[in-house]
Structures are given as C-alpha cells and as structure tokens.
Design an enzyme around this catalytic site. Sequence first.
Site, short mmCIF file in Angstrom:
data_model
loop_
_atom_site.label_atom_id
_atom_site.label_comp_id
_atom_site.label_asym_id
_atom_site.label_seq_id
_atom_site.Cartn_x
_atom_site.Cartn_y
_atom_site.Cartn_z
N SER A 126 -4.95 3.21 3.71
CA SER A 126 -5.08 2.51 2.43
C SER A 126 -5.29 1.01 2.67
CB SER A 126 -3.81 2.76 1.60
OG SER A 126 -3.92 2.19 0.33
N HIS A 185 7.76 -7.34 -2.29
CA HIS A 185 7.44 -6.76 -0.97
C HIS A 185 8.43 -7.27 0.09
CE1 HIS A 185 3.74 -4.78 -1.98
NE2 HIS A 185 2.99 -5.85 -2.09
N TRP A 200 1.81 1.99 -8.72
CA TRP A 200 2.24 3.24 -9.36
C TRP A 200 3.67 3.08 -9.89
CZ3 TRP A 200 1.88 8.61 -6.41
CH2 TRP A 200 1.82 9.64 -7.35
N TRP A 248 0.93 -6.82 -13.34
CA TRP A 248 1.66 -7.87 -12.62
C TRP A 248 2.48 -8.74 -13.56
CZ3 TRP A 248 -3.66 -7.46 -12.88
CH2 TRP A 248 -4.34 -8.42 -13.65
N MET A 252 -4.33 5.92 -14.74
CA MET A 252 -4.18 4.56 -14.20
C MET A 252 -5.51 3.99 -13.75
SD MET A 252 -0.53 4.46 -12.23
CE MET A 252 -0.89 2.85 -11.53
N LYS A 278 0.81 -1.24 0.00
CA LYS A 278 0.00 0.00 0.00
C LYS A 278 0.84 1.29 0.00
CE LYS A 278 -3.30 -1.02 -0.68
NZ LYS A 278 -3.56 -1.69 -2.02
P1 A3P Z 1 -5.01 4.85 -1.59
O1 A3P Z 1 -5.69 3.61 -1.10
O2 A3P Z 1 -4.57 5.73 -0.45
O3 A3P Z 1 -5.80 5.60 -2.61
P2 A3P Z 1 -0.07 -0.36 -3.68
O4 A3P Z 1 -0.02 -0.36 -5.18
O5 A3P Z 1 1.25 -0.41 -3.03
O6 A3P Z 1 -1.01 -1.40 -3.18
O7 A3P Z 1 -0.65 1.08 -3.23
C1 A3P Z 1 -1.97 1.43 -3.52
C2 A3P Z 1 -2.11 2.90 -3.25
O8 A3P Z 1 -1.47 3.65 -4.29
C3 A3P Z 1 -3.58 3.34 -3.27
O9 A3P Z 1 -3.66 4.40 -2.30
C4 A3P Z 1 -3.74 3.84 -4.68
O10 A3P Z 1 -4.84 4.71 -4.87
C5 A3P Z 1 -2.40 4.55 -4.85
N1 A3P Z 1 -2.08 4.83 -6.27
C6 A3P Z 1 -1.99 3.96 -7.29
N2 A3P Z 1 -1.72 4.61 -8.44
C7 A3P Z 1 -1.61 5.92 -8.12
C8 A3P Z 1 -1.34 7.11 -8.88
N3 A3P Z 1 -1.14 7.09 -10.20
N4 A3P Z 1 -1.32 8.29 -8.21
C9 A3P Z 1 -1.53 8.35 -6.88
N5 A3P Z 1 -1.78 7.25 -6.13
C10 A3P Z 1 -1.83 6.06 -6.73
#
Ligand code: A3P
Length: 287
Positions: free
Chosen positions: A130, A100, A50, A73, A224, A45
């Site tokens: 998150s 991770h 991203w 993935w 995204m 999270k």
């Molecule tokens: P939130 O739940 O706070 O919105 P991971 O990929 O490590 O599981 O993290 C997920 C978090 O990254 C989520 O946060 C998601 O919305 C956020 N995220 C993914 N793509 C993003 C982007 N392009 N810009 C900002 N946040 C992004």
Amino acid sequence: MSSSNFLEHRGFLMPSKYYDKDKLEYICNEFQVRDHDAFSITYPKSGTTWMQEILTLIQSDGDTTISHTVPNWERVPWLEPTLFSTNLESLPSPRFMSSHLPVHLFPKSFFTSKAKVIYTVRNPRDVLVSLHYFSKTAGFLDELDNIEELLPKFLKGEVLGGSWFDHVRGWLGVKDQVNLLIVTYEELLQDLRGSVVRICNFLGKELNEAAIDSVVENVSFKNMKDNKMSNYSTFPKDILDIQKSPFIRKGISGEWKNHFTPAMSESFDAAYKEAMNDINFKFIWDQ
Ligand code: A3P
C-alpha cells in the site's frame, strides 16, 4: 523514498514539510488528554481513513450528514502534523482524534487518564504494498521505488512512519496498562459488523441495529471510494493526487502475494520473526 524528505524525531519519520520537532515535543509533553477522549492510532497505510470513517459514523449514530459534508481529516482530526488547522483544545468532549505517533511520543497525560485508544494494525506485507502505491499519490514522497527496492528500507524503518516493528511492539507493550483496543485491518475485512459492535462496546456507545447497519454500509470500500469527503479528492493535489493512484485503492488483504518474490518473502519472514518473536500476541497473519 528519499530520507531527505523526512524529519526524524526519536525514531519517528515523517515528511519534514508537515511535521516539526517543537510540535511533536509539545504534543508529547504538554498536550492535555481528557478522560473522554478516544484516539485512532495507526502506523501509516494500516486502515487510518477507514477507522476515521467508522468512528465518525459511530459518533453520529449512523447519521451520514457529517460524513458526507465534512472531510475525514476534520471529523477525526489529527494530533501531530502541522498541516491541519483544527484547534483540538477548543473541541468539546468527547473528542475523537487520529494519530500516527509511536507510543513513546504519545502525550504523557494519556497514561494517567481514562482516555481510550483504538490501535489498528495491518499485515505489514500489505502495508508495504500500500505504501508503494501511496508514494505515487503523495507529492511529499519520491516515487522511486519498486516494491523490491522498498522492502529493505521498510525492514530498516527508513520509510514513512519509521519502523513498523517498533510502532507495533511499542503499542502492544502498553496494552495491559491503558485502555487499548487492538483491531486488525483483516478482521475489519472479515467481519465488519462484528468489529463495529466491538468498537462500540469499547467506546461505551450503544447503537441500535439500524444505526449499526448504517455504519457498516457507509464504511464499505465502495461507499468510501465514492464519498468525496473520504477519498481525498478534495485535498490539495500537490500533496495528494488521487489521479496518479487512488487513496482508497484496492482494499484487500494478501495483495503482497502478487508482489513478493520467494526471496523477498524469505527476507521479510526472517526480519519479522527476529523482531516479533517475543511478543505475546498472535496476529491473524501469524497463524
Ligand atoms: P490499499 O492501498 O491496500 O488499497 P491509510 O488510511 O492508513 O492510509 O490506509 C489506506 C489503505 O486502507 C488503502 O489500502 C485503502 O484502500 C484502504 N482502505 C480505506 N478504506 C477502506 C475500506 N472501506 N475498506 C477496505 N480498505 C480500505
């Protein structure tokens, strides 16, 4: 989040359905890292998806063909879960991979290689929020907790990924011995273009202005969220159901302020201070 759903292996906690000790040991002791490999490493999270998108588009010089046709993935495949079938050994170099893993479980061969790690870190308070929403999406997590109940478990490391503090301290601890770039989720939000350029420089990848523009545009939250190959809408619903709570959900920093009571904030700050007081690094949220 019930701990019975988790496999615990040397402090690392992950869903027992998709991780096993033999594979974790194999990855740690036998997996052969190559000099031209690059890894995106995160505590869950923290911006994993991203960074996968950023690396995909950097690798393709901003061309969106792959990011629009291949799920994330598979583009930046995972090192340690048993869930995915990519044969990493058969991939040509340079390989970009996701993980991770805490530093003590990372492949030993990395530490004598010239391979690179991009370690993305996020304010743990927002990680916690998150994670709470993610527990609604993820079939392998019990969606029992409100954030107040989740907080003590997070502080004890009894959540997906184990202890945030151990994870971050562990990777920071090797930052001067290996090829490691620390990127924060918050700086990606504040200066995405500058961060993309920094990542390119670290990877030794020269992109022209138009290619950088394309990376920045296509890794935006909105793009995204709309990209089926990045938003987990094509993933099996019994594992991740984005109708329950979107994976690309809110994408901001500081959301924790709307969820933490003053008492929660106080207990978090005390635990943070105790665990992180001797680290030689100032995060954006520490200032
Ligand atoms: P939130 O739940 O706070 O919105 P991971 O990929 O490590 O599981 O993290 C997920 C978090 O990254 C989520 O946060 C998601 O919305 C956020 N995220 C993914 N793509 C993003 C982007 N392009 N810009 C900002 N946040 C992004």
